[in-house]
Design a protein around this motif. Structure first.
Motif, short mmCIF file in Angstrom:
data_model
loop_
_atom_site.label_atom_id
_atom_site.label_comp_id
_atom_site.label_asym_id
_atom_site.label_seq_id
_atom_site.Cartn_x
_atom_site.Cartn_y
_atom_site.Cartn_z
N LEU A 51 0.81 -1.21 0.00
CA LEU A 51 0.00 0.00 0.00
C LEU A 51 0.85 1.27 0.00
O LEU A 51 0.49 2.26 -0.62
N ARG A 52 1.97 1.23 0.71
CA ARG A 52 2.77 2.44 0.84
C ARG A 52 4.21 2.09 1.17
O ARG A 52 4.47 1.18 1.93
N VAL A 53 5.14 2.84 0.58
CA VAL A 53 6.56 2.75 0.92
C VAL A 53 7.02 4.17 1.21
O VAL A 53 6.94 5.04 0.35
N ILE A 54 7.48 4.40 2.43
CA ILE A 54 7.91 5.72 2.86
C ILE A 54 9.36 5.63 3.33
O ILE A 54 9.70 4.73 4.09
N GLU A 55 10.18 6.57 2.87
CA GLU A 55 11.54 6.65 3.39
C GLU A 55 11.51 7.48 4.66
O GLU A 55 10.99 8.60 4.66
N ILE A 56 12.04 6.94 5.73
CA ILE A 56 12.08 7.64 7.00
C ILE A 56 13.36 8.45 7.04
O ILE A 56 14.46 7.90 7.04
N LYS A 57 13.20 9.76 7.03
CA LYS A 57 14.36 10.66 7.03
C LYS A 57 14.82 10.89 8.45
O LYS A 57 14.02 10.96 9.38
N GLU A 58 16.13 11.05 8.61
CA GLU A 58 16.69 11.35 9.91
C GLU A 58 16.48 12.83 10.20
O GLU A 58 16.63 13.68 9.32
#
Length: 81
Positions: free
Chosen positions: A66-73
């Motif tokens: 459903l979703r792919v999110i890059e988690i930013k620091e």
């Protein structure tokens, strides 16, 4: 043939959300979220299906991402009091 230097392999953290494809018998299947370190989105999705197959017995052929999110620091040089 060029080889990637070790410093070029940047691992990033991704959050992948997926579930089983809805059917008539199960119209609202539960969604699963996995945080994983990977080089890119494709590898993150691959790891998601690897763990879904092991933990929940859901294969890629009967599931959907459903979703792919890059988690930013957060900025490491900034202090928040």
């Amino acid at each position: 043939m060029t080889r990637c230097a070790p410093q070029e392999l940047q691992y990033r953290q991704y959050q992948v959300v997926g579930r089983k494809i809805p059917t008539e018998s199960d119209p609202t299947p539960p969604m699963y979220r996995l945080k994983v370190f990977a080089q890119d989105e494709v590898f993150a999705k691959s790891r998601f299906w690897y763990y879904m197959n092991r933990l929940r017995k859901v294969k890629k052929s009967v599931g959907e991402v459903l979703r792919v999110i890059e988690i930013k620091e957060k900025p490491p040089n900034q202090v928040k009091n």
